[in-house]
Design a protein around this motif. Sequence first.
Motif: not given
Length: 469
Positions: A453-468
Amino acid sequence: MPAKKTSSKKPAAKKTTKTTASKKAVTKKPVAKKKVTKPKKFVTPQAVRGMKDLLPRDEQYWRLMYNTAQQFADAYGYGRIQTPVVEEAVLFSRSIGEGTDVVDKEMYTFNNSDGDALALRPEFTAGIARAYITCGMHSESQPVKVWSWGPLFRHDRPQAGRYRQFHQWSVEALGARDAVLDAELIAMAYNSVASLGIDTVVHINSIGSLEDRDRYIIELTGFLRSKRSYLSETSKARLTKNPLRILDSKEEQDQVVLEEAPQILDWISEDARKYFMSVLEYLDELEIPYILKPTLVRGLDYYTDTVFELYETEKEDGSQTALGGGGRYDLLVQQLGGRETPAAGFALGIERVISAMRRNEQDNDYVYADPRLQSDIYFAQLGVQARRKALGIIEGLRKAEIYVHHNLGKSSLKQQLEQANKHGVTHSVILGQQEVQDGTIIIRDMESGNQEIVDQKKLEKELKRILKK
Ligand code: HAM
């Protein structure tokens, strides 16, 4: 208000009269039953014969071919030109020539309501030469190098590789006469097709100047007249109209006659021969495989000197259709009322190159991402509020170049996750009622099923990290 009164009272009055009337009708005078004619089902029009729909499943080849054309054009310094699909019919009859199949039999011509005789373009070269004159391109630095891409129309007999609407990549260099330019154009055509993994060979010939050709036609006609009885019916008809086209005949009986026919290369002037030899030397230098074809004259009248066609190497029996063709056309611009402007070019038939790509698919890795299947993540949502919020979040992700697929019309999470699997994504994002309230969102690893579960505001950053990304 008067309007209201009428509307509330009248229907009631009508009702009573109707009931009495209909009762009477049932008991005394049966009303003849009106025949209800079912509306005829509209018969869906088919696509016009010889014209094809290009579907998303074909797109991988088309995009690859288009990207190749664009990259080669950029690398060789050609700029894109887009001329209208409709031109004055006289443009084509003047340039391609009366007596050619394209003009006499295959052109889509019509008169518009102003009475202008117009035609759907059967090729690009004439329109580009027209634009060269009418757009004042002769005052630009010469040669003017342009390319075009798009649909063309020829009312030919549809068969494999021959359509009534087809596409070409056409490449033209106007304003220079230099053997190196002819060779470079041939190299561009050859290399672009070769880059798609298609083994190709160039068929090449020279038809000399207009005078050379006229002298040759007299010689050829004399020879063919003496063998008239051995020729096919089509060739007999061509003897008076366009004897050069007989050289193109695939009929066996014509082939026998043609074996002994005079060859155009023996009739071209010394200058034309020298020019042609230089073209061949450049091709040798560039290691472009070519075969001299003395019977190659091309089906359009505007050519002079170098003419060439591209064939797949595999089927060199002469029976297959050309992937492309071109040549020099030094007189065309002048014939259309412009200044003396030597020029040369070629066109590849896109449908034909694409069928060759399909035939060679096993040996090639045509890397292409179908946008319908390729996405970074799948976005699933649950509940009305989540659905409302979802599109905004998805748009934000797309702006950040994270490609998202979704089906916001579906409400079952199970179905959405099944679809995510079909898209082959590694991660899905899930937004439910609870998450909307908390300002959070779930990221699900599709393989392990683990969720974070992540903060919606941090979604973009988190996805970029996961998707490299
Ligand atoms: P073309 O030989 O008439 O030349 O056409 C070039 C290519 O377009 C052919 O080799 C073939 O691949 C494709 N093509 C022609 N007709 C059809 C058709 N009915 N269906 C499918 N493909 C077709 C020209 O059009 C010249 N304007 C080429 C040129 C450019 N010459 C100098 N500059």
